[in-house]
Motif scaffolding. Structure first.
Motif, mmCIF file in Angstrom:
data_model
loop_
_atom_site.group_PDB
_atom_site.id
_atom_site.type_symbol
_atom_site.label_atom_id
_atom_site.label_comp_id
_atom_site.label_asym_id
_atom_site.label_seq_id
_atom_site.Cartn_x
_atom_site.Cartn_y
_atom_site.Cartn_z
ATOM 1 N N UNK A 167 0.816 -1.218 0.000
ATOM 2 C CA UNK A 167 0.000 0.000 0.000
ATOM 3 C C UNK A 167 0.850 1.268 0.000
ATOM 4 N N UNK A 168 2.148 1.129 0.254
ATOM 5 C CA UNK A 168 3.049 2.290 0.242
ATOM 6 C C UNK A 168 3.432 2.689 -1.186
ATOM 7 N N UNK A 169 3.056 1.856 -2.169
ATOM 8 C CA UNK A 169 3.431 2.130 -3.552
ATOM 9 C C UNK A 169 2.215 2.501 -4.373
ATOM 10 N N UNK A 170 2.296 3.639 -5.026
ATOM 11 C CA UNK A 170 1.170 4.094 -5.833
ATOM 12 C C UNK A 170 1.304 3.724 -7.309
ATOM 13 N N UNK A 171 2.391 3.034 -7.660
ATOM 14 C CA UNK A 171 2.544 2.520 -9.016
ATOM 15 C C UNK A 171 1.604 1.325 -9.164
ATOM 16 N N UNK A 172 0.452 1.558 -9.754
ATOM 17 C CA UNK A 172 -0.609 0.551 -9.786
ATOM 18 C C UNK A 172 -0.216 -0.698 -10.570
ATOM 19 N N UNK A 173 0.548 -0.535 -11.636
ATOM 20 C CA UNK A 173 0.939 -1.684 -12.459
ATOM 21 C C UNK A 173 1.827 -2.626 -11.656
ATOM 22 N N UNK A 174 2.845 -2.063 -10.993
ATOM 23 C CA UNK A 174 3.744 -2.885 -10.193
ATOM 24 C C UNK A 174 3.011 -3.506 -9.016
ATOM 25 N N UNK A 175 2.134 -2.745 -8.399
ATOM 26 C CA UNK A 175 1.408 -3.256 -7.236
ATOM 27 C C UNK A 175 0.506 -4.421 -7.627
ATOM 28 N N UNK A 176 -0.187 -4.294 -8.728
ATOM 29 C CA UNK A 176 -1.084 -5.356 -9.175
ATOM 30 C C UNK A 176 -0.314 -6.630 -9.512
ATOM 31 N N UNK A 177 0.863 -6.475 -10.090
ATOM 32 C CA UNK A 177 1.668 -7.653 -10.421
ATOM 33 C C UNK A 177 2.097 -8.400 -9.162
ATOM 34 N N UNK A 178 2.471 -7.659 -8.145
ATOM 35 C CA UNK A 178 2.941 -8.281 -6.913
ATOM 36 C C UNK A 178 1.786 -8.841 -6.080
ATOM 37 N N UNK A 179 0.590 -8.294 -6.255
ATOM 38 C CA UNK A 179 -0.578 -8.776 -5.508
ATOM 39 C C UNK A 179 -1.148 -10.064 -6.088
#
Length: 298
Positions: A167-179
């Motif tokens: 949640x500390x990262x607002x880069x949605x593409x990277x966050x979605x990949x890691x989730x």
């Protein structure tokens, strides 16, 4: 009683009440010549384990071990280990196998940051990523054949940080990949790291949605958390437990001596986590601060 309540009971009671370990149980703690690492080595030694203290400076490591032995902890040993140097990692693993035949517990504590509390520079991002993510990852992979899973559940505890939460990262593409647990892989995590380092080199990291506080350190812990989650999933049910622990704002050299609690207090919680009874030991969890009741899924 819920599983969380049961966990709290076991962690808040005497650690020795469900003793499964002995003097033949081998624990390795990295970055342990001072701070949380040193306090954790001392606590595990007090509880009767054989502990290997590692750090990159041989002189400081030997002095740390000598100070513990003068306090009666003869089962503490030292070996040099530089987490940023693959050759040092392989040399350590080879020595550990010859000296002890294997290990039961690994605590990845070693980490670096070149920022003070109120600073945020990415000047040393390469070193931070290499030490805080690639180093622990390589060490774990090299040690996997040495974990003694037949007699007990082997344990890995990666000292991490809430700064590395998704949640500390607002880069949605990277966050979605890691989730996406179904598609999470080492390649996915390494791609994220490569993208970050390229953004740093290009000078666009501020605009690309990376964590805003202690950016390079936060990204290194983001990667370590993701790798821990992947490792936990891949080894579920086969004798290896992998968790992360954020000790919170602790008074160490990394925080300039500032913090809400001591290294000894943080180390006591860390020791309780890695020494949980086999049937109460979680896998793939993120423990937070001085209250072991506060944990979540990685």
């Amino acid at each position: 009683m819920t599983s969380k309540q049961e966990l709290l009971v076991h962690l808040s009671s005497s650690t020795t009440s469900n003793r499964w370990w002995s003097s033949e149980t081998v624990a390795v703690v990295t970055g342990a010549n001072r701070g949380i690492g040193f306090a954790l080595v001392k606590r595990l030694a007090e509880l009767g384990l054989t502990v290997v203290l590692t750090c990159r400076d041989a002189s400081r490591g030997e002095k740390a071990v000598e100070s513990l032995r003068t306090q009666g902890h003869q089962q503490v040993h030292f070996h040099c280990l530089d987490m940023a140097d693959p050759s040092s990692i392989y040399a350590f693993v080879s020595w550990l196998g010859e000296a002890f035949g294997g290990l039961d517990i690994l605590v990845n504590n070693a980490a670096v940051s070149f920022n003070d509390i109120h600073e945020n520079s990415v000047e040393h991002a390469d070193v931070v990523i290499r030490t805080n993510y690639y180093g622990p990852k390589l060490l774990i992979q090299a040690l996997l054949p040495l974990f003694r899973r037949s007699n007990s559940v082997s344990r890995i505890l990666n000292i991490s940080s809430r700064l590395g939460l998704l949640r500390k990262m607002s880069n949605s593409i990277m966050r979605e990949r890691l989730e996406d647990e179904e598609r999470l892989s080492e390649e996915c995590i390494d791609f994220m790291i490569d993208r970050f380092l390229k953004d740093v080199k290009s000078g666009v990291w501020k605009e690309e949605g990376w964590p805003k506080v202690w950016t390079d350190y936060s990204v290194s812990k983001l990667a370590l958390n993701a790798y821990s989650r992947l490792l936990a999933m891949n080894h579920e049910g086969n004798g290896l437990s992998v968790n992360c622990f954020c000790p919170g704002f602790t008074r160490t050299s990394m925080t300039g001596g500032k913090g809400n609690h001591s290294a000894e207090a943080a180390a006591n919680i860390g020791a309780q986590i890695v020494l949980l009874p086999h049937d109460k030991l979680p896998n793939g969890k993120f423990f937070v601060g001085s209250n072991p009741f506060l944990y979540s899924k990685l």
